[in-house]
Design an enzyme around this catalytic site. Sequence first.
Site, PDB file in Angstrom:
ATOM      1  N   CYS A   9       0.664  -1.155  -0.284  1.00 32.79           N
ATOM      2  CA  CYS A   9      -0.124  -0.147  -0.332  1.00 32.79           C
ATOM      3  C   CYS A   9       0.815   1.193   0.727  1.00 32.79           C
ATOM      4  O   CYS A   9       1.565   1.397  -0.254  1.00 32.79           O
ATOM      5  CB  CYS A   9      -1.004  -0.294   1.069  1.00 32.79           C
ATOM      6  SG  CYS A   9       0.098  -0.076   2.675  1.00 32.79           S
ATOM      7  N   ARG A  15      -3.343  -0.661   5.542  1.00 33.48           N
ATOM      8  CA  ARG A  15      -3.523  -1.427   4.984  1.00 33.48           C
ATOM      9  C   ARG A  15      -3.019  -3.105   4.250  1.00 33.48           C
ATOM     10  O   ARG A  15      -3.445  -4.320   4.739  1.00 33.48           O
ATOM     11  CB  ARG A  15      -4.505  -1.259   3.529  1.00 33.48           C
ATOM     12  CG  ARG A  15      -5.870   0.150   3.412  1.00 33.48           C
ATOM     13  CD  ARG A  15      -5.368   0.565   2.142  1.00 33.48           C
ATOM     14  NE  ARG A  15      -4.215   1.188   2.264  1.00 33.48           N
ATOM     15  CZ  ARG A  15      -4.136   1.838   0.643  1.00 33.48           C
ATOM     16  NH1 ARG A  15      -5.185   1.708  -0.081  1.00 33.48           N
ATOM     17  NH2 ARG A  15      -3.063   2.834   0.807  1.00 33.48           N
ATOM     18  N   ASP A 127      -7.997   3.863   1.040  1.00 32.46           N
ATOM     19  CA  ASP A 127      -7.553   4.555   2.147  1.00 32.46           C
ATOM     20  C   ASP A 127      -7.758   4.455   3.325  1.00 32.46           C
ATOM     21  O   ASP A 127      -8.713   5.644   3.358  1.00 32.46           O
ATOM     22  CB  ASP A 127      -6.370   5.263   1.366  1.00 32.46           C
ATOM     23  CG  ASP A 127      -5.794   5.874   2.666  1.00 32.46           C
ATOM     24  OD1 ASP A 127      -5.006   5.687   3.572  1.00 32.46           O
ATOM     25  OD2 ASP A 127      -4.888   6.863   1.575  1.00 32.46           O
TER      26      ASP A 127
HETATM   27  P1  4NP Z   1      -1.820   3.030   4.247  1.00 36.00           P
HETATM   28  O1  4NP Z   1      -2.338   3.971   4.553  1.00 36.00           O
HETATM   29  O2  4NP Z   1      -1.281   3.180   2.895  1.00 36.00           O
HETATM   30  O3  4NP Z   1      -2.313   2.069   3.689  1.00 36.00           O
HETATM   31  O4  4NP Z   1      -0.947   1.898   5.216  1.00 36.00           O
HETATM   32  C1  4NP Z   1      -1.639   5.187   4.381  1.00 36.00           C
HETATM   33  C2  4NP Z   1      -0.518   5.558   5.414  1.00 36.00           C
HETATM   34  C3  4NP Z   1       0.090   7.125   5.506  1.00 36.00           C
HETATM   35  C4  4NP Z   1      -0.172   7.932   5.002  1.00 36.00           C
HETATM   36  C5  4NP Z   1      -1.383   7.675   4.307  1.00 36.00           C
HETATM   37  C6  4NP Z   1      -1.566   6.292   4.113  1.00 36.00           C
HETATM   38  N1  4NP Z   1       0.073   9.297   4.369  1.00 36.00           N
HETATM   39  O5  4NP Z   1      -0.394  10.018   4.222  1.00 36.00           O
HETATM   40  O6  4NP Z   1       1.183   9.027   5.810  1.00 36.00           O
END
Ligand code: 4NP
Length: 158
Positions: A9, A15, A127
């Site tokens: 991800c 995720r 997300d």
């Molecule tokens: P992930 O979620 O891709 O599911 O781990 C996110 C984690 C961090 C960020 C965005 C989505 N961020 O903008 O830091």
Amino acid sequence: MTKRILFVCLGNICRSPAANGILEQMVSQRGLQEKIEVDSAGTYPGHRGNLPDPRMRRAALERGYNLTHRARTISEEDFYDFDMIIVMDDSNYERVSRLAPERKYLDKLYRMAEFMTDYPDYTYVPDPYYEGVEGFYLVLNMLENGCRVLLDKLESEI
Ligand code: 4NP
């Protein structure tokens, strides 16, 4: 031969570490630890070394998944090391596809939504980072569905 699965991800704190923990638990419940290995990574390095987001850890623990993965960034090497690289959304797909050493390696790239048979209207796992707790529950529901379908497929092949 061991099958190696990598979930990807953006941050590797919501995720993909959840998918990692869910599939690992299902693999061990079916006694397939020798046959299937699971890992996860992110395309964005900003959370490198961190445990999953506390909101995801809490939501996952409610269902019995203890998420202990430390975030890492995907690299070109991962295309050699893994049999399947499974991304959560189109942005991940785009970024990961640019890391493929050669065109043929794109055959290893999948979208998690391909396995989410209970969610035919979704082409991605949303997300949850800027969402409330419901967003985390939705993601876990989708990932449990996708991991079960994926594991059924893997088990039928080994
Ligand atoms: P992930 O979620 O891709 O599911 O781990 C996110 C984690 C961090 C960020 C965005 C989505 N961020 O903008 O830091």
